[in-house]
Scaffold this motif. Structure first.
Motif, PDB file in Angstrom:
ATOM      1  N   ILE A   1       0.837  -1.202   0.000  1.00  0.00           N
ATOM      2  CA  ILE A   1       0.000   0.000   0.000  1.00  0.00           C
ATOM      3  C   ILE A   1       0.870   1.249   0.000  1.00  0.00           C
ATOM      4  CG2 ILE A   1      -1.717   1.297   1.324  1.00  0.00           C
ATOM      5  CD1 ILE A   1      -2.697  -1.478   2.388  1.00  0.00           C
TER       6      ILE A   1
ATOM      7  N   HIS B   1      -4.454   4.978  -8.491  1.00  0.00           N
ATOM      8  CA  HIS B   1      -4.042   3.653  -8.043  1.00  0.00           C
ATOM      9  C   HIS B   1      -5.190   2.972  -7.304  1.00  0.00           C
ATOM     10  CE1 HIS B   1       0.098   5.019  -8.821  1.00  0.00           C
ATOM     11  NE2 HIS B   1      -0.295   6.137  -8.235  1.00  0.00           N
TER      12      HIS B   1
ATOM     13  N   VAL C   1      -5.687  -0.520  -4.922  1.00  0.00           N
ATOM     14  CA  VAL C   1      -5.060  -1.643  -4.238  1.00  0.00           C
ATOM     15  C   VAL C   1      -6.170  -2.459  -3.590  1.00  0.00           C
ATOM     16  CG1 VAL C   1      -3.429  -2.382  -2.468  1.00  0.00           C
ATOM     17  CG2 VAL C   1      -2.987  -0.277  -3.771  1.00  0.00           C
TER      18      VAL C   1
ATOM     19  N   VAL D   1      -6.953  -5.585  -1.021  1.00  0.00           N
ATOM     20  CA  VAL D   1      -6.419  -6.482   0.005  1.00  0.00           C
ATOM     21  C   VAL D   1      -7.518  -7.478   0.329  1.00  0.00           C
ATOM     22  CG1 VAL D   1      -5.422  -6.667   2.304  1.00  0.00           C
ATOM     23  CG2 VAL D   1      -4.991  -4.620   0.923  1.00  0.00           C
TER      24      VAL D   1
ATOM     25  N   LEU E   1      -9.070   4.589   2.318  1.00  0.00           N
ATOM     26  CA  LEU E   1      -9.028   3.194   2.729  1.00  0.00           C
ATOM     27  C   LEU E   1     -10.461   2.741   2.970  1.00  0.00           C
ATOM     28  CD1 LEU E   1      -6.251   3.803   5.411  1.00  0.00           C
ATOM     29  CD2 LEU E   1      -5.868   2.934   3.095  1.00  0.00           C
TER      30      LEU E   1
ATOM     31  N   VAL F   1      -7.788   2.113  -1.612  1.00  0.00           N
ATOM     32  CA  VAL F   1      -7.368   0.821  -1.081  1.00  0.00           C
ATOM     33  C   VAL F   1      -8.593   0.133  -0.505  1.00  0.00           C
ATOM     34  CG1 VAL F   1      -5.796  -0.391   0.466  1.00  0.00           C
ATOM     35  CG2 VAL F   1      -5.125   1.823  -0.515  1.00  0.00           C
TER      36      VAL F   1
END
Length: 625
Positions: free
Chosen positions: A250, A264, A266, A268, A339, A372
């Motif tokens: 991250i 971007h 990401v 998880v 996030l 994220v």
């Protein structure tokens, strides 16, 4: 956002128009995609005129007034905000409006009151939170001075005196509570202005007001430092192994945005107990230490948001918030890292949308430098929610964004038992073909009846361990949010001693920390005293953990030799009405998987369906009782 902006004098004129409140409601609806409730409209109709009459009587005609001012980065709203100037400095006066004629101290909650059957914050505490919020989020260059008070326009002098006395010695004492007797309309203007904390406040020029309204609100350096320090010192947010590797991945996206290349995504992924929330919180702490930071930690789960906010502190409100369909304000396309924990709960409406990708996600990535997402596809429990790794990868490709994926395989819940998690995954797959349980590193057994289930939980509770009972949504839920709660989870059974009936209430639906004595609010059912006496559901258990977990499987799914059979008609979950049995089966199996993976030390299962109960007993026949 606000529903009215103008001078006090202009507000007085507008309030004479019978259609003014309806116009404000229309503006609110256009902004929030939902209409204000009847109680809120009634509050506006009664409280706004009472306030404006007092402001006019105090000679504050030319001060600027905002009604229903939404705090930056938050869905919370200030009832009324006055703007003016003192010695060249912009002044904001927060005013909380109450119609109360009665309030009593909360039996156990400090800083809380009971108004009828509602649990509410003390008005002084509420105002103090708003004042602190503005100090933390309004840009320092505006040099804003923030004051605050509460106006209980229907309250007697006895009530306001009692409430002010409750605040003595605490932080709420800095914010006075005023009633009608404190602000008589025939009082001397200077006296009224002083009590309204406006004696030295002059009208602000239009440019100063405009600067305030147009300012890019972002967290202050002091707020970021406090949050970072709290997260750094919190044992629950320490990372090891795969978790720290995920954190570093991250960080590579974060560093790319700092080099001036935003764009971007990401993802998880990881099952229950792999540390997704711990990583999200720790990365938030890291971001708070970076220069010119403007991060957010969002979750569609109000339970998780409130638990995180309590862990980090109330000052984190705005940095940590619940994501519905409205995006947080104040994000920066060049620097904001968002996030999104529990992304599988996001309201993406996959069955209804007209575009290839969720509108919620496309709007989020449009407004931030990097997104994220933390998710587990097997925790999607509603047809209106969720996303997949493949969808996120395609979204990044379509937008020209970089994409990174980290899969967490090491889990720290269920005693770290990979054997148990593999077994529960096999059991709650569609074919239900789990092996006979042979594990020795986790306490698994099948309860013979719900009373036995409760005895097991109570024994652990008395031993000082956390233990909870959860159930599928197969019983009515009509109980009021505050005690006495109705014992709606009702299970009859028969054994060699005769017929029995076990009844317990669902968890409280109250929004606060406490619903009543020994009854936590819904967001704190899994963690706070008294929760073991109510039955939790997937919406209060998801994202939480406790030492020992007891799970009641209802008749919405039943085991057969060819696999699980769905019986949607047995469900009371309105969000699943109308789905096919095959669709329902997926959501139900995910639900029970979530419930069965909350216990860190042990789990007991019980099914109200006899065939399913017999199969569970057969599979777990080698366990200790």
């Amino acid at each position: 956002m606000h529903v009215f902006e103008g001078t006090v004098e202009e507000a007085s004129v507008r309030l004479a128009d019978p259609g003014f409140v309806a116009q404000c409601a229309k503006r609110y609806t256009a902004t929030h995609d939902r209409a204000p409730g009847e109680a809120e409209l009634r509050s506006w109709s009664e409280s706004w005129p009472a306030l404006v009459r007092v402001l006019v009587a105090a000679g504050l005609h030319d001060l600027h007034l905002l009604l229903e001012y939404e705090l930056p980065g938050s869905s919370q709203r200030i009832d009324a905000l006055l703007l003016g100037r003192r010695a060249g400095r912009l002044v904001a006066v927060v005013i909380e409006l109450k119609q109360w004629t009665f309030a009593a101290p909360h039996p156990v909650g400090a800083g809380m009151l009971m108004v009828g059957d509602r649990e509410v914050l003390h008005p002084g505490r509420q105002v103090g939170g708003y004042v602190a919020y503005l100090n933390d989020w309004v840009p320092a260059e505006l040099d804003l001075e923030v004051r605050g008070l509460a106006f209980l326009h229907n309250a007697s002098a006895e009530l306001t005196g009692h409430l002010n006395a409750l605040a003595v010695g605490g932080p709420s004492a800095a914010f006075p509570l005023l009633g009608a007797d404190d602000l008589p309309q025939d009082g001397e203007a200077s006296l009224l202005a002083g009590r309204l904390r406006c004696a030295d406040v002059e009208p602000a020029d239009r440019q100063a007001v405009s600067d305030f309204l147009l300012a890019q609100h972002r967290p202050s350096a002091s707020l970021l430092a406090r949050v970072a320090t709290t997260i750094e010192g919190h044992d629950g947010f320490r990372l090891i192994g795969d978790q720290d590797k995920a954190r570093q991945t991250i960080h590579r996206a974060i560093e790319a945005t700092e080099r001036g290349t935003p764009g971007h995504i990401v993802a998880v992924t990881g099952g229950p107990g792999t540390g997704k929330t711990a990583i999200a919180a720790r990365v938030l702490g890291d971001l708070c230490l970076r220069e010119d930071a403007n991060p957010r930690l969002l979750s569609p789960s109000g339970t998780l948001t409130q638990q995180l906010t309590r862990a980090v502190g109330d000052t984190a409100k705005g940095l940590i918030s619940t994501l519905t369909t409205t995006l947080p304000r104040g994000l920066s396309k060049d620097s904001s890292i968002v996030l999104l924990d529990e992304a599988h709960r996001a309201r993406t409406d996959p069955l209804l949308r007209n575009s290839e990708f969720p509108d919620l996600f496309t709007r989020l990535i449009r407004d931030c430098a990097a997104l994220v997402l933390f998710l587990d596809e097997r925790q999607i429990v509603r047809p209106s929610e969720g996303t997949t790794l493949d969808e996120l990868r395609r979204l990044a490709r379509a937008r020209g964004y970089t994409f990174a994926h980290i899969d967490l395989t090491t889990q720290f819940r269920c005693g770290g038992s990979r054997t148990y998690l593999d077994w529960i995954d096999a059991l709650l797959s569609e074919d239900g073909q789990a092996p006979v349980w042979q594990g020795t590193d986790y306490d698994l057994a099948i309860a013979g009846n719900p009373a036995e289930l409760e005895d097991w939980v109570t024994t652990h509770h008395h031993a000082g361990r956390s233990a909870r009972i959860t159930a599928g949504f197969c019983w009515p839920w009509d109980s009021p949010p505050t005690p006495p709660l109705m014992p709606e989870v009702s299970i009859p059974w028969t054994d060699n001693t005769g017929d029995h009936l076990w009844q317990r209430p669902w968890n409280s639906g109250a929004g606060g920390i406490l619903a009543g004595t020994d009854t936590p609010g819904r967001a704190f059912w899994a963690t706070d005293p008294g929760g073991h006496q109510q039955i939790g559901c997937v919406y209060t258990a998801q994202g939480m953990e406790y030492d020992y977990s007891a799970v009641i499987l209802g008749e919405d799914i039943t085991w057969t030799p060819t696999g699980w059979q769905a019986r949607p008609e047995k469900s009371r979950d309105q969000s699943l009405r109308g789905v096919s049995p095959q669709q329902y089966l997926r959501y139900a199996l995910n639900t029970y998987r979530i419930l069965a993976t909350r216990g860190t030390q042990g789990t007991r299962l019980y099914s109200t369906d006899s065939a399913t109960q017999n199969q569970l007993r057969r599979l777990a026949s080698g366990t200790r009782p």
